[in-house]
Scaffold this motif. Structure first.
Motif, mmCIF file in Angstrom:
data_model
loop_
_atom_site.group_PDB
_atom_site.id
_atom_site.type_symbol
_atom_site.label_atom_id
_atom_site.label_comp_id
_atom_site.label_asym_id
_atom_site.label_seq_id
_atom_site.Cartn_x
_atom_site.Cartn_y
_atom_site.Cartn_z
ATOM 1 N N GLN A 1 0.828 -1.199 0.000
ATOM 2 C CA GLN A 1 0.000 0.000 0.000
ATOM 3 C C GLN A 1 0.867 1.256 0.000
ATOM 4 N N LEU A 2 0.521 2.216 -0.852
ATOM 5 C CA LEU A 2 1.216 3.495 -0.901
ATOM 6 C C LEU A 2 0.258 4.601 -0.491
ATOM 7 N N VAL A 3 0.701 5.450 0.447
ATOM 8 C CA VAL A 3 -0.089 6.594 0.889
ATOM 9 C C VAL A 3 0.660 7.866 0.515
ATOM 10 N N LEU A 4 0.050 8.699 -0.285
ATOM 11 C CA LEU A 4 0.641 9.975 -0.672
ATOM 12 C C LEU A 4 0.121 11.063 0.263
ATOM 13 N N VAL A 5 1.038 11.757 0.907
ATOM 14 C CA VAL A 5 0.687 12.844 1.820
ATOM 15 C C VAL A 5 0.892 14.156 1.081
ATOM 16 N N SER A 6 -0.140 14.998 1.081
ATOM 17 C CA SER A 6 -0.048 16.238 0.303
ATOM 18 C C SER A 6 -0.849 17.349 0.957
ATOM 19 N N ILE B 1 0.778 13.952 11.624
ATOM 20 C CA ILE B 1 -0.570 14.424 11.305
ATOM 21 C C ILE B 1 -1.229 13.480 10.312
ATOM 22 N N ALA B 2 -0.475 13.047 9.301
ATOM 23 C CA ALA B 2 -1.026 12.139 8.296
ATOM 24 C C ALA B 2 -1.476 10.831 8.935
ATOM 25 N N ILE B 3 -0.700 10.314 9.873
ATOM 26 C CA ILE B 3 -1.080 9.064 10.539
ATOM 27 C C ILE B 3 -2.342 9.264 11.364
ATOM 28 N N LEU B 4 -2.444 10.397 12.059
ATOM 29 C CA LEU B 4 -3.649 10.675 12.842
ATOM 30 C C LEU B 4 -4.879 10.704 11.943
ATOM 31 N N VAL B 5 -4.774 11.371 10.793
ATOM 32 C CA VAL B 5 -5.888 11.406 9.850
ATOM 33 C C VAL B 5 -6.163 9.997 9.323
ATOM 34 N N GLY B 6 -5.099 9.250 9.035
ATOM 35 C CA GLY B 6 -5.263 7.888 8.524
ATOM 36 C C GLY B 6 -5.954 6.966 9.515
ATOM 37 N N ASP C 1 -9.634 4.821 9.231
ATOM 38 C CA ASP C 1 -9.465 3.359 9.251
ATOM 39 C C ASP C 1 -8.428 2.875 8.245
ATOM 40 N N LEU C 2 -7.480 3.724 7.881
ATOM 41 C CA LEU C 2 -6.407 3.298 6.983
ATOM 42 C C LEU C 2 -5.306 2.577 7.752
ATOM 43 N N HIS D 1 -8.080 3.099 19.245
ATOM 44 C CA HIS D 1 -9.413 2.725 18.775
ATOM 45 C C HIS D 1 -10.444 3.821 19.039
ATOM 46 N N GLN D 2 -10.187 4.693 20.013
ATOM 47 C CA GLN D 2 -11.120 5.787 20.292
ATOM 48 C C GLN D 2 -11.275 6.716 19.097
ATOM 49 N N LEU D 3 -10.253 6.784 18.256
ATOM 50 C CA LEU D 3 -10.297 7.699 17.113
ATOM 51 C C LEU D 3 -11.299 7.274 16.053
#
Length: 319
Positions: free
Chosen positions: A56-61, A91-96, A100-101, A138-140
């Motif tokens: 899996q590739l995640v592009l952060v922009s 921040i990207a991980i928090l959004v992910g 549920d990414l 899991h609370q997120l």
């Protein structure tokens, strides 16, 4: 042989991409995250996508990526603000996580660099369980039900701007409480007259770019901003009456942080604090700190266009 600076940058980027592709095959990573704003053109990125195979590739922009991308590629938007490389990815991980990414036990390989520089210069691995060690990730899962993602990112953007720039050259400390507004307001008392009272919801929505300077001006008021999950600002200068709630926060943090922890412990709101003394931005949820973003250090002569981060001068600005 690497001859010029451009050759060096391209060589470094290619080597990091190759190394990341190899690592993805021999360690149990969930995904590879790449700060896509680095690339002025996508040729190297397209080649990297092929080398990754099924990983899996995640592009952060910071921008909308509207070109067609393969199914295995996901895009995460982050605020258009000056952050360290680690700050970008946290921040990207928090959004992910909220989308549920990512899962609490995941390991993510990250590649980053200076926006639009054309080359990567950093590779690091984040263990989500270690990064959010004191928080039940899991609370997120319920966060999008409380706060719209674009509202959270917009408030975070303004908070980091205040942390870096202050107001009129002076450091600013403030508190934003977002979501679950009806319950939050039960624990609030106005320290000053509500500066947003009497305005329509459209005129006081934090997603409106024209409101940014107003919010930054009122950030110097004592008390907190109370913002609905859809971005409508209910009030500023609010005192949080949650002192009886027992919360554990790290030593050295003051009343602002304790209020943020307390109000998020008894409501479903999320709180973002800006420290006046250190410029650190903290995100609270469920009564705990879930993210800490240190202010990028600015040293040296701004007149020469030179800044430093971690003692390394650059012409591009804060990195």
């Amino acid at each position: 042989m690497v001859r010029g600076a451009n050759d060096f940058k391209r060589c470094l980027t290619e080597k990091l991409l190759d190394y990341a592709a190899e690592l993805s095959k021999c360690i149990p990573i969930r995904a590879v995250m790449v700060y896509a704003d680095v690339f002025k053109n996508r040729n190297l990125l397209d080649t990297f996508i092929e080398k990754l195979g099924e990983t899996q590739l995640v592009l952060v922009s910071r921008e909308e990526l509207d070109e067609r991308l393969p199914e295995k590629v996901t895009v995460i938007r982050v605020p258009h603000i000056k952050l360290t490389r680690l700050g970008q990815m946290k921040i990207a991980i928090l959004v992910g996580i909220s989308r549920d990414l990512f899962l609490p036990d995941d390991i993510v390989l990250c590649l980053s660099g200076i926006a639009e520089s054309g080359f990567l210069d950093a590779l690091f691995i984040l263990d989500i369980g270690d990064e959010f060690e004191f928080f039940d990730v899991h609370q997120l899962e319920h966060l999008p039900e409380v706060v719209r993602p674009e509202v959270f990112l917009r408030v975070l953007e303004i908070a980091v701007d205040l942390a870096v720039e202050g107001r009129e050259g002076k450091p600013v400390g403030t508190l934003f409480i977002v979501g679950d507004t009806e319950r939050v307001l039960e624990y609030c008392e106005q320290l000053v007259l509500n500066p947003f009272k009497g305005y329509s919801e459209e005129e006081r929505n934090i997603l409106d770019p024209s409101l940014e300077e107003t919010v930054k001006e009122f950030a110097s008021l004592d008390g907190a901003f109370i913002i609905r999950g859809d971005g409508v600002i209910e009030t500023a200068g609010a005192f949080i009456k949650a002192g009886g709630v027992r919360v554990e926060i790290p030593p050295g943090l003051g009343a602002r942080h304790r209020s943020a922890a307390a109000i998020t412990a008894i409501t479903d709101a999320i709180a973002i604090t800006v420290s006046e003394s250190t410029g650190t931005v903290m995100v609270f949820y469920g009564g705990k700190i879930i993210m800490e973003i240190e202010r990028p250090m600015i040293i040296g002569s701004l007149e020469r266009g030179e800044t430093r981060f971690g003692g390394i001068p650059t012409k591009e600005g804060i990195i």
